[in-house]
Design a protein around this motif. Sequence first.
Motif, PDB file in Angstrom:
ATOM      1  N   ALA A 101       0.922  -1.237  -0.038  1.00 53.08           N
ATOM      2  CA  ALA A 101       0.009  -0.151   0.000  1.00 53.08           C
ATOM      3  C   ALA A 101       0.809   1.291  -0.040  1.00 53.08           C
ATOM      4  O   ALA A 101       0.536   2.225  -0.678  1.00 53.08           O
ATOM      5  CB  ALA A 101      -1.042  -0.050   1.120  1.00 53.08           C
ATOM      6  N   GLY A 102       1.989   1.228   0.883  1.00 55.73           N
ATOM      7  CA  GLY A 102       2.797   2.437   0.673  1.00 55.73           C
ATOM      8  C   GLY A 102       3.587   2.571  -0.700  1.00 55.73           C
ATOM      9  O   GLY A 102       3.862   3.602  -1.124  1.00 55.73           O
ATOM     10  N   LEU A 103       3.962   1.619  -1.161  1.00 59.05           N
ATOM     11  CA  LEU A 103       4.673   1.555  -2.568  1.00 59.05           C
ATOM     12  C   LEU A 103       3.766   2.142  -3.695  1.00 59.05           C
ATOM     13  O   LEU A 103       3.952   2.694  -4.280  1.00 59.05           O
ATOM     14  CB  LEU A 103       5.091   0.193  -2.994  1.00 59.05           C
ATOM     15  N   ARG A 104       2.414   1.600  -3.599  1.00 58.46           N
ATOM     16  CA  ARG A 104       1.479   2.133  -4.294  1.00 58.46           C
ATOM     17  C   ARG A 104       1.160   3.612  -4.342  1.00 58.46           C
ATOM     18  O   ARG A 104       1.089   4.508  -5.140  1.00 58.46           O
ATOM     19  CB  ARG A 104       0.116   1.463  -4.152  1.00 58.46           C
ATOM     20  N   LEU A 105       0.966   4.459  -2.962  1.00 58.47           N
ATOM     21  CA  LEU A 105       0.944   5.776  -2.749  1.00 58.47           C
ATOM     22  C   LEU A 105       2.218   6.512  -3.419  1.00 58.47           C
ATOM     23  O   LEU A 105       2.098   7.422  -4.056  1.00 58.47           O
ATOM     24  CB  LEU A 105       0.837   6.079  -1.335  1.00 58.47           C
ATOM     25  N   THR A 137       5.659  -7.074  -5.271  1.00 64.94           N
ATOM     26  CA  THR A 137       6.386  -6.017  -4.423  1.00 64.94           C
ATOM     27  C   THR A 137       7.343  -5.475  -5.511  1.00 64.94           C
ATOM     28  O   THR A 137       7.468  -4.354  -5.605  1.00 64.94           O
ATOM     29  CB  THR A 137       7.292  -6.612  -3.287  1.00 64.94           C
ATOM     30  N   GLN A 138       8.037  -6.363  -6.427  1.00 65.62           N
ATOM     31  CA  GLN A 138       8.929  -6.040  -7.488  1.00 65.62           C
ATOM     32  C   GLN A 138       8.309  -5.066  -8.433  1.00 65.62           C
ATOM     33  O   GLN A 138       8.891  -4.250  -8.863  1.00 65.62           O
ATOM     34  CB  GLN A 138       9.514  -7.118  -8.165  1.00 65.62           C
ATOM     35  N   ILE A 139       7.218  -5.570  -8.785  1.00 65.22           N
ATOM     36  CA  ILE A 139       6.464  -4.539  -9.511  1.00 65.22           C
ATOM     37  C   ILE A 139       6.158  -3.314  -9.441  1.00 65.22           C
ATOM     38  O   ILE A 139       6.362  -2.189  -9.996  1.00 65.22           O
ATOM     39  CB  ILE A 139       5.205  -5.136 -10.194  1.00 65.22           C
ATOM     40  N   GLN A 140       5.607  -2.990  -8.015  1.00 67.92           N
ATOM     41  CA  GLN A 140       5.449  -1.914  -7.443  1.00 67.92           C
ATOM     42  C   GLN A 140       6.611  -0.999  -7.230  1.00 67.92           C
ATOM     43  O   GLN A 140       6.761   0.290  -7.496  1.00 67.92           O
ATOM     44  CB  GLN A 140       4.804  -1.894  -5.985  1.00 67.92           C
ATOM     45  N   VAL A 141       7.752  -1.517  -6.721  1.00 74.14           N
ATOM     46  CA  VAL A 141       9.064  -0.821  -6.590  1.00 74.14           C
ATOM     47  C   VAL A 141       9.626  -0.559  -7.907  1.00 74.14           C
ATOM     48  O   VAL A 141       9.911   0.721  -8.202  1.00 74.14           O
ATOM     49  CB  VAL A 141       9.935  -2.042  -6.016  1.00 74.14           C
ATOM     50  N   LEU A 142       9.352  -1.299  -8.983  1.00 73.84           N
ATOM     51  CA  LEU A 142       9.817  -0.780 -10.262  1.00 73.84           C
ATOM     52  C   LEU A 142       8.896   0.540 -10.713  1.00 73.84           C
ATOM     53  O   LEU A 142       9.590   1.335 -11.466  1.00 73.84           O
ATOM     54  CB  LEU A 142       9.757  -1.894 -11.171  1.00 73.84           C
ATOM     55  N   LYS A 143       7.827   0.483 -10.378  1.00 75.32           N
ATOM     56  CA  LYS A 143       7.033   1.631 -10.672  1.00 75.32           C
ATOM     57  C   LYS A 143       7.754   2.776 -10.204  1.00 75.32           C
ATOM     58  O   LYS A 143       7.798   3.973 -10.943  1.00 75.32           O
ATOM     59  CB  LYS A 143       5.548   1.464 -10.546  1.00 75.32           C
TER      60      LYS A 143
END
Length: 163
Positions: A101-105, A137-143
């Motif tokens: 959720a934090g990574l999405r924000l 997690t990797q996908i969100q971090v990559l974004k």
Amino acid sequence: LQKLIHLLQATDDPLIQEQALVTLSNSAAFSVNQDIIRNLDGLSLIGGMLSNCVPKIKEKALNALNNLSMNIKNQEEIQVFITQVCRTVESAPLNSDVQLAGLRLLTNMSVTSDYHEKMRNSIPCFLHLLSEGTERTQIQVLKVLVNLSANPAMTRHLLRAQV
């Protein structure tokens, strides 16, 4: 919306807080509600919930802020929480709902370069999550990293990061 915000302010019951945050998050899908929530000082109230020690409350607050961050005026207010969100991502259990959720924000807040500097110190953490996290997690971090890499001012910080 006003009653929901007052309810969130007035209660210490985690179940009620969680449900109020979910409802505010769902309401924030509509742009008119994003403005109303901001004008009712809902952003600072929801941001204050990031300090809650109950992971579900923290996750729901991050989700609500994420939906509210689709509005430029809201981003101006939400940006004060970026450092706290970065710390939450770093300290949350690996691949947890709170971390995602934090990574999405952070993804939404990094679409423009306005707040990249506030995320700079978390680049080593992002790179660690990229190597250790699950695919989600990797996908969100990559974004987040792609957004940061679009800013020439971040190049040196990305390349010098100790992992």
